[in-house]
Motif scaffolding. Sequence first.
Motif, mmCIF file in Angstrom:
data_model
loop_
_atom_site.group_PDB
_atom_site.id
_atom_site.type_symbol
_atom_site.label_atom_id
_atom_site.label_comp_id
_atom_site.label_asym_id
_atom_site.label_seq_id
_atom_site.Cartn_x
_atom_site.Cartn_y
_atom_site.Cartn_z
ATOM 1 N N LEU A 63 0.825 -1.217 0.000
ATOM 2 C CA LEU A 63 0.000 0.000 0.000
ATOM 3 C C LEU A 63 0.853 1.258 0.000
ATOM 4 O O LEU A 63 0.528 2.241 -0.690
ATOM 5 C CB LEU A 63 -0.945 0.000 1.207
ATOM 6 C CG LEU A 63 -2.235 -0.796 1.028
ATOM 7 C CD1 LEU A 63 -3.029 -0.848 2.328
ATOM 8 C CD2 LEU A 63 -3.101 -0.198 -0.089
ATOM 9 N N ALA A 64 1.936 1.279 0.756
ATOM 10 C CA ALA A 64 2.819 2.452 0.768
ATOM 11 C C ALA A 64 3.425 2.679 -0.616
ATOM 12 O O ALA A 64 3.555 3.823 -1.076
ATOM 13 C CB ALA A 64 3.912 2.275 1.816
ATOM 14 N N GLN A 65 3.797 1.602 -1.315
ATOM 15 C CA GLN A 65 4.352 1.736 -2.661
ATOM 16 C C GLN A 65 3.298 2.256 -3.639
ATOM 17 O O GLN A 65 3.589 3.082 -4.517
ATOM 18 C CB GLN A 65 4.901 0.394 -3.123
ATOM 19 C CG GLN A 65 6.119 -0.066 -2.345
ATOM 20 C CD GLN A 65 6.567 -1.469 -2.717
ATOM 21 O OE1 GLN A 65 6.706 -1.802 -3.894
ATOM 22 N NE2 GLN A 65 6.788 -2.318 -1.724
ATOM 23 N N LEU A 66 2.055 1.782 -3.496
ATOM 24 C CA LEU A 66 0.989 2.252 -4.385
ATOM 25 C C LEU A 66 0.597 3.687 -4.068
ATOM 26 O O LEU A 66 0.162 4.430 -4.961
ATOM 27 C CB LEU A 66 -0.224 1.326 -4.274
ATOM 28 C CG LEU A 66 -0.013 -0.095 -4.816
ATOM 29 C CD1 LEU A 66 -1.244 -0.956 -4.588
ATOM 30 C CD2 LEU A 66 0.356 -0.070 -6.295
ATOM 31 N N GLN A 67 0.755 4.120 -2.819
ATOM 32 C CA GLN A 67 0.543 5.529 -2.481
ATOM 33 C C GLN A 67 1.562 6.405 -3.209
ATOM 34 O O GLN A 67 1.233 7.493 -3.685
ATOM 35 C CB GLN A 67 0.659 5.729 -0.965
ATOM 36 C CG GLN A 67 -0.563 5.251 -0.188
ATOM 37 C CD GLN A 67 -0.376 5.397 1.316
ATOM 38 O OE1 GLN A 67 0.511 4.779 1.898
ATOM 39 N NE2 GLN A 67 -1.201 6.208 1.945
ATOM 40 N N GLY B 268 -2.360 3.702 -9.112
ATOM 41 C CA GLY B 268 -1.876 3.228 -7.821
ATOM 42 C C GLY B 268 -3.004 2.865 -6.885
ATOM 43 O O GLY B 268 -3.123 1.736 -6.422
ATOM 44 N N ILE B 269 -3.864 3.849 -6.596
ATOM 45 C CA ILE B 269 -5.020 3.654 -5.714
ATOM 46 C C ILE B 269 -6.268 4.146 -6.446
ATOM 47 O O ILE B 269 -6.317 5.289 -6.908
ATOM 48 C CB ILE B 269 -4.843 4.407 -4.388
ATOM 49 C CG1 ILE B 269 -3.633 3.832 -3.640
ATOM 50 C CG2 ILE B 269 -6.088 4.312 -3.525
ATOM 51 C CD1 ILE B 269 -3.305 4.551 -2.353
ATOM 52 N N ALA B 270 -7.272 3.288 -6.564
ATOM 53 C CA ALA B 270 -8.512 3.648 -7.257
ATOM 54 C C ALA B 270 -9.302 4.663 -6.435
ATOM 55 O O ALA B 270 -8.943 4.983 -5.291
ATOM 56 C CB ALA B 270 -9.347 2.391 -7.499
ATOM 57 N N ASN B 271 -10.367 5.169 -7.009
ATOM 58 C CA ASN B 271 -11.224 6.108 -6.289
ATOM 59 C C ASN B 271 -11.899 5.424 -5.103
ATOM 60 O O ASN B 271 -12.175 4.222 -5.137
ATOM 61 C CB ASN B 271 -12.290 6.689 -7.223
ATOM 62 C CG ASN B 271 -11.682 7.591 -8.295
ATOM 63 O OD1 ASN B 271 -10.537 7.995 -8.192
ATOM 64 N ND2 ASN B 271 -12.455 7.882 -9.326
ATOM 65 N N LEU B 272 -12.175 6.205 -4.068
ATOM 66 C CA LEU B 272 -12.781 5.686 -2.844
ATOM 67 C C LEU B 272 -14.148 5.063 -3.131
ATOM 68 O O LEU B 272 -14.965 5.632 -3.859
ATOM 69 C CB LEU B 272 -12.924 6.814 -1.825
ATOM 70 C CG LEU B 272 -13.594 6.476 -0.502
ATOM 71 C CD1 LEU B 272 -12.776 5.454 0.272
ATOM 72 C CD2 LEU B 272 -13.790 7.748 0.326
ATOM 73 N N VAL C 257 8.984 -7.082 0.205
ATOM 74 C CA VAL C 257 7.937 -7.172 -0.811
ATOM 75 C C VAL C 257 8.076 -5.994 -1.769
ATOM 76 O O VAL C 257 8.465 -4.896 -1.367
ATOM 77 C CB VAL C 257 6.530 -7.171 -0.159
ATOM 78 C CG1 VAL C 257 6.288 -5.914 0.644
ATOM 79 C CG2 VAL C 257 5.439 -7.355 -1.217
ATOM 80 N N LYS C 258 7.792 -6.229 -3.045
ATOM 81 C CA LYS C 258 7.868 -5.168 -4.042
ATOM 82 C C LYS C 258 6.715 -5.287 -5.041
ATOM 83 O O LYS C 258 6.320 -6.393 -5.438
ATOM 84 C CB LYS C 258 9.186 -5.223 -4.817
ATOM 85 C CG LYS C 258 10.378 -4.651 -4.071
ATOM 86 C CD LYS C 258 10.260 -3.143 -3.904
ATOM 87 C CE LYS C 258 11.459 -2.551 -3.187
ATOM 88 N NZ LYS C 258 11.505 -2.917 -1.768
ATOM 89 N N LEU D 24 -3.463 -2.413 -8.748
ATOM 90 C CA LEU D 24 -4.264 -1.260 -8.340
ATOM 91 C C LEU D 24 -4.988 -1.603 -7.043
ATOM 92 O O LEU D 24 -5.678 -2.625 -6.960
ATOM 93 C CB LEU D 24 -5.288 -0.917 -9.432
ATOM 94 C CG LEU D 24 -6.225 0.261 -9.167
ATOM 95 C CD1 LEU D 24 -5.459 1.590 -9.158
ATOM 96 C CD2 LEU D 24 -7.336 0.319 -10.218
ATOM 97 N N ALA D 25 -4.808 -0.767 -6.019
ATOM 98 C CA ALA D 25 -5.513 -0.969 -4.752
ATOM 99 C C ALA D 25 -6.893 -0.327 -4.827
ATOM 100 O O ALA D 25 -7.061 0.753 -5.414
ATOM 101 C CB ALA D 25 -4.722 -0.354 -3.603
ATOM 102 N N ILE D 26 -7.901 -0.995 -4.259
ATOM 103 C CA ILE D 26 -9.257 -0.429 -4.182
ATOM 104 C C ILE D 26 -9.547 -0.097 -2.719
ATOM 105 O O ILE D 26 -9.639 -1.005 -1.887
ATOM 106 C CB ILE D 26 -10.328 -1.412 -4.693
ATOM 107 C CG1 ILE D 26 -9.880 -2.116 -5.966
ATOM 108 C CG2 ILE D 26 -11.646 -0.693 -4.923
ATOM 109 C CD1 ILE D 26 -10.842 -3.187 -6.440
#
Length: 353
Positions: A171-175, A187-191, A335-336, A344-346
Amino acid sequence: MDLKTKIKNRDDFSLKFADAPFDSNNILNPGWAEPTYDDFFKRMVDEPVLLNQSTVLPMTALQHDLDMLTADVELDSQRDSTGASSNLTSNETSPNMDRKQLIAQPLQAKTVISDNFLEENIEGEDFLSNYMNLLADNMGPAFEMWGLYANTTASQVAGEGTGYNMTNGVLAQLQTVASDNNNESNGIANLVYNNNVGEGILNAVQQYVEQDGNISNATIVLPPAVHSKFMLEIAKNKDTNLGDAVFQDGNITTLLGMEVTADPILRKTRNGYNSMRFTDGVYKGNGTAVDKMSYGFIGQPSNLVFGMMREFDVKNQWDIDVLGYKVALLCKGDVKVLWDQDTLAIPFTRNNQ
């Protein structure tokens, strides 16, 4: 002095982890002190869906380079219209070489075996094998949660291990990807709000496709509560093929060929990720804080690379304060996220819009 006698006498002992230190007759296996890494790792990744699908890399050194090679070529003619050879090309290209590194972080997990447990089980000897198997079963969920929620800049949360501050997890990497204005990946989808789960997931799928995410063998992994709500929304809508698949056939639901599944490890967030900041539903580090968060993931499972050193140490020490053995399992891992566009994180919130 054999191991059984050491335990009876409350002596300290240290051993290399073996998945099955005893044979079928409860006799100590020859060479049992050697690590049976592969057996342990199979058991470790069996339950966590995300970890099971991801690339699990046995690291043989503290640093492991992940090479990322790409090429962008231009086509030139070999001959002109008369059949004569053309001049040497002026559009020579060279490959793009990038690299990410797994740097194994030293980690530990501690548990206590009570004196009563020892007294009741020492004669049978099976207790050690059973307890080691139990450690293997629970190391997988612990390692997946650590790999997802580790963040070097997060404040220490009471009751959580300090290992969450050792490195930057998924999550930190996708941020970081989401904060890069020069990067076309989201990286991070819409809420996604609790009363808008179905449409929110479909919007996230659209974002993944638009950022050129690889949909071949890609999966959608959701927290169990979100997954069940999504399935219920589909099942209620009986005029669709999706509704029939869930309500009548019970088949695995797919979106654009991507399997939709749940991972029980995503039920609980760690390391302060129960809150995240958004502006108009878009992740912004300085936006408005939203709580009651959980996270799902869309992407190519192999794009998440979990590396772990090929050795696990278990150290046991008798402690009079707890009247039992303190057991410490020592490991090293990292982890990478390999390609930015392929994961993509949701972000989900239990709040309503």
